[in-house]
Design a protein around this motif. Structure first.
Motif, short mmCIF file in Angstrom:
data_model
loop_
_atom_site.label_atom_id
_atom_site.label_comp_id
_atom_site.label_asym_id
_atom_site.label_seq_id
_atom_site.Cartn_x
_atom_site.Cartn_y
_atom_site.Cartn_z
N VAL A 14 -40.20 5.67 56.34
CA VAL A 14 -40.68 4.30 56.19
C VAL A 14 -42.15 4.29 55.81
CG1 VAL A 14 -41.05 2.14 57.47
CG2 VAL A 14 -38.92 3.40 57.76
N ARG A 15 -42.89 5.27 56.35
CA ARG A 15 -44.34 5.32 56.06
C ARG A 15 -44.66 6.03 54.75
NH1 ARG A 15 -46.62 5.87 61.88
NH2 ARG A 15 -46.28 3.71 62.53
N SER A 16 -43.62 6.59 54.10
CA SER A 16 -43.87 7.39 52.90
C SER A 16 -44.44 6.56 51.75
CB SER A 16 -42.58 8.05 52.43
OG SER A 16 -41.69 7.03 51.97
N GLY A 17 -44.24 5.25 51.85
CA GLY A 17 -44.72 4.37 50.77
C GLY A 17 -43.67 4.17 49.69
N VAL A 18 -42.58 4.96 49.75
CA VAL A 18 -41.52 4.78 48.74
C VAL A 18 -40.67 3.57 49.16
CG1 VAL A 18 -39.48 5.82 47.66
CG2 VAL A 18 -41.44 7.25 48.30
N ILE A 19 -40.41 2.70 48.22
CA ILE A 19 -39.50 1.57 48.50
C ILE A 19 -38.26 1.76 47.65
CG2 ILE A 19 -39.22 -0.95 48.37
CD1 ILE A 19 -42.27 -1.15 48.63
N GLY A 20 -37.10 1.60 48.27
CA GLY A 20 -35.85 1.78 47.54
C GLY A 20 -35.27 3.16 47.81
N VAL A 21 -34.57 3.70 46.83
CA VAL A 21 -33.87 4.98 47.02
C VAL A 21 -34.83 6.03 47.58
CG1 VAL A 21 -32.61 6.83 45.86
CG2 VAL A 21 -32.30 4.45 45.12
N LEU A 225 -25.98 -4.98 58.74
CA LEU A 225 -26.86 -4.74 59.88
C LEU A 225 -27.06 -3.23 60.03
CD1 LEU A 225 -25.61 -7.23 62.66
CD2 LEU A 225 -27.15 -7.65 60.77
N PRO A 226 -27.98 -2.68 59.24
CA PRO A 226 -28.17 -1.23 59.28
C PRO A 226 -28.76 -0.75 60.60
CG PRO A 226 -29.78 -2.29 57.85
CD PRO A 226 -28.87 -3.37 58.30
N THR A 227 -28.58 0.53 60.89
CA THR A 227 -29.17 1.07 62.12
C THR A 227 -30.62 1.50 61.89
OG1 THR A 227 -28.40 3.30 61.61
CG2 THR A 227 -26.92 1.96 62.93
N THR A 228 -30.97 1.76 60.63
CA THR A 228 -32.32 2.23 60.31
C THR A 228 -32.98 1.28 59.31
OG1 THR A 228 -31.67 3.43 58.32
CG2 THR A 228 -31.46 4.62 60.41
N ARG A 229 -34.22 1.63 58.95
CA ARG A 229 -34.92 0.84 57.92
C ARG A 229 -34.82 1.53 56.56
NH1 ARG A 229 -40.36 0.88 61.24
NH2 ARG A 229 -39.40 2.84 61.86
N LEU A 230 -33.92 2.48 56.44
CA LEU A 230 -33.81 3.19 55.17
C LEU A 230 -32.99 2.38 54.16
CD1 LEU A 230 -33.22 6.92 56.21
CD2 LEU A 230 -35.30 5.58 56.13
N HIS A 231 -33.53 2.26 52.98
CA HIS A 231 -32.84 1.51 51.92
C HIS A 231 -31.44 2.08 51.68
CE1 HIS A 231 -32.47 -0.74 48.17
NE2 HIS A 231 -32.05 0.37 47.60
N ASP A 232 -31.33 3.41 51.71
CA ASP A 232 -30.05 4.04 51.37
C ASP A 232 -28.94 3.68 52.35
OD1 ASP A 232 -30.96 5.57 49.05
OD2 ASP A 232 -32.29 6.45 50.53
N GLU A 233 -29.29 3.34 53.57
CA GLU A 233 -28.23 2.96 54.51
C GLU A 233 -27.59 1.64 54.09
OE1 GLU A 233 -29.21 2.55 58.70
OE2 GLU A 233 -27.08 2.30 59.20
N GLN A 234 -28.38 0.77 53.50
CA GLN A 234 -27.80 -0.51 53.07
C GLN A 234 -26.78 -0.29 51.95
OE1 GLN A 234 -30.69 -3.61 52.60
NE2 GLN A 234 -31.71 -3.09 54.50
N MET A 235 -27.11 0.64 51.05
CA MET A 235 -26.15 0.97 49.98
C MET A 235 -24.88 1.56 50.62
SD MET A 235 -24.86 3.91 48.46
CE MET A 235 -25.95 5.29 48.23
N PHE A 236 -25.09 2.44 51.62
CA PHE A 236 -23.96 3.11 52.26
C PHE A 236 -23.02 2.08 52.92
CE2 PHE A 236 -22.51 5.76 56.03
CZ PHE A 236 -21.66 6.56 55.29
N ILE A 300 -30.70 11.62 58.07
CA ILE A 300 -31.22 10.70 59.11
C ILE A 300 -30.16 9.65 59.45
CG2 ILE A 300 -33.00 8.97 59.60
CD1 ILE A 300 -34.85 10.64 57.82
N ILE A 301 -29.56 9.09 58.42
CA ILE A 301 -28.53 8.05 58.65
C ILE A 301 -27.40 8.62 59.52
CG2 ILE A 301 -26.82 6.56 57.50
CD1 ILE A 301 -28.82 6.61 55.05
N ARG A 302 -27.01 9.85 59.23
CA ARG A 302 -25.96 10.51 60.03
C ARG A 302 -26.33 10.58 61.51
NH1 ARG A 302 -22.51 14.59 59.31
NH2 ARG A 302 -23.68 16.06 60.56
N GLY A 303 -27.60 10.92 61.74
CA GLY A 303 -28.06 11.02 63.13
C GLY A 303 -27.97 9.68 63.85
N PHE A 304 -28.27 8.61 63.12
CA PHE A 304 -28.24 7.27 63.73
C PHE A 304 -26.82 6.72 63.85
CE2 PHE A 304 -32.72 7.43 62.97
CZ PHE A 304 -33.31 6.48 63.79
#
Ligand code: HEM
Length: 418
Positions: A14-21, A225-236, A300-304
């Motif tokens: 989340v802090r990486s500054g990358v938004i999206g994939v 309702l994703p478990t994380t703030r990662l963009h890729d989880e929303q696609m998943f 990360i998504i797997r872990g969550f």
């Protein structure tokens, strides 16, 4: 319980500054301090409790998208659980609320909102299921176009193209939904130019999304309702929901074709199976989206999402059981599903010598089998690419389990009668 290491890994993304994939979701990137805190939602819930306002579904969902299920303040989670446990919620809300308080012990159903889906979309209604599939696909395409607008890095460009292509194939993925033709046309126009501007596509896809029946539109909005703030989880999540719609359509087509056959209507049964095959034959477009999943984001998504796995999918299991319960498969990870007494294979084999249209039906069954097995093979391939040979979140051996499953035909006895 999510480990500190995993929480830190998510934070780092989340802090990486990358938004999206490969980075943070647009909702988290764009949130105000108030939206992040969720304070206004507690107030809105109190007003609802006092009978002064509607339930703030949309605000709750927006907050969860901003912080992830694991980042919601425990007090807010407890409030939502309380409404559920004290039967304060009517049945539709009651089917949705568990999604909001299951971060520690949730399953697959509450991850993607399948109980809510069954209540609202009504799983035996082909038109409504296709409307859901189409709406989920358009919503995902709009989300990816929005992420692209924030940051046009190469993986985001590839993802946006892939989901736009899915929308252009909705006539095959969701043939019972009549998509406004300008949406597919604008999608194709965007795909035709490198470095495309997705603005014109988004400006026709957004009203098309708003035109689906209201309850279906809100089912789509509320079940992200994703478990994380990662963009890729929303696609998943969206991909899972679209696949669930497809499994559901295939399961319904099979059970209805069994009924048709019993009534002597072989041609009607064939048509149903062919429509199911058409949907599955368009699945490679969805796989192209899934293969844009970055390996590190998915770990990360797997872990969550440990303990939540599509191996728990009811609709998928119904398809396999309604065809021919394969003796060779290990079903220790799934419950028994009641799909009636006869399988499609049994009913077909009983009528094949006496019915004049038997060969037509057999072709349709073989076509469906090919498409279903190809889908399982594609899923196995993606799994190998994304997680390698580690065990699955559902407790199986992972890729080796899927490889074995992918070799299992829906109608194994058809080859005996060929
Ligand atoms: C990065 C993407 C994905 C990976 C790495 C992946 C991985 C896996 C693994 C390892 C399993 C074995 C069961 C377990 O232990 O969890 C599994 C099962 C399954 N997955 Fe996925 N999966 C992915 C995406 C999806 C999607 C989007 C769907 C759509 C619903 C899906 C549907 C299924 C189904 C239906 C099963 C059960 C298969 C069976 O029992 O034959 N998967 N997946």
């Amino acid at each position: 319980m999510i480990s500190e290491t995993l929480l830190e890994a998510e934070q780092k993304f989340v802090r990486s500054g990358v938004i999206g994939v490969g980075g943070t979701c647009v909702q988290a990137a764009e949130a105000t301090t108030d939206e992040l805190s969720g304070r206004n939602i507690e107030n809105a819930l109190r007003q609802w409790e006092a009978g002064d306002a509607e339930f703030p579904h949309a605000a709750v969902a927006a907050h969860y998208q901003t912080v992830g299920r694991n980042g919601v303040r425990p007090r807010l989670v407890a409030m939502l659980q309380n409404f559920h446990d004290n039967n304060r919620a009517h049945h539709v809300l009651g089917a949705w609320l568990p999604m909001t308080f299951d971060a520690q012990n949730g399953d697959y159903l509450s991850y993607v909102g399948l109980d809510y889906f069954d209540q609202v979309v009504r799983s035996d209604d082909a038109q409504r299921v296709d409307a859901f599939v189409a709406a989920a696909a358009m919503d995902l395409a709009l989300l990816e176009a929005r992420a692209l607008g924030r940051s046009a890095h190469a993986p985001q460009v590839v993802r946006t193209r892939a989901v736009t292509r899915v929308v252009t194939q909705l006539d095959r993925l969701a043939p019972d939904f009549s998509l406004e033709p300008s949406v597919a046309a604008a999608g194709l126009a965007a795909l035709a130019q490198p470095g495309a501007d997705y603005g014109p596509f988004a400006s026709v896809a957004a009203p098309a999304l708003n035109s689906v029946p209201e309850e279906i539109g809100s089912a789509v909005r509320l079940t992200l309702l994703p478990t994380t703030r990662l963009h890729d989880e929303q696609m998943f999540i969206r991909c899972i929901q679209i696949f669930e719609g497809l499994y559901r359509q295939v399961a319904t087509a099979i059970s209805r074709s069994i009924r048709d056959l019993r009534d002597g209507l072989a041609a009607a049964a064939k048509d149903r199976l062919d429509r199911a095959s058409i949907r599955l034959e368009a699945v490679p477009a969805l796989f192209r989206v899934l293969t844009t999943m970055p390996v590190d984001a998915f770990s990360i998504i797997r872990g969550f999402t440990h303990g939540r796995s599509a191996v728990q999918s009811r609709a998928f299991r119904e398809v396999e059981f309604a065809c021919a319960p394969p003796e060779s498969r290990d079903f220790e990870h799934v419950g028994k599903i009641d799909v009636g007494e006869d399988t499609l294979q049994d009913v077909y084999l009983a009528m094949r010598k006496t019915h004049p249209d038997a060969h037509v039906l057999e072709e349709a069954m073989r076509r469906l089998d090919r498409a279903w097995v190809a889908m399982k093979r594609g899923h196995w391939g993606i799994t190998l690419k994304v997680i390698g040979t580690v065990p699955g979140t559902g407790g199986t051996a992972g890729a080796s389990y899927l490889k074995h499953a992918a070799m299992t035909s829906l109608f194994p006895r058809l080859s005996e009668v060929a």
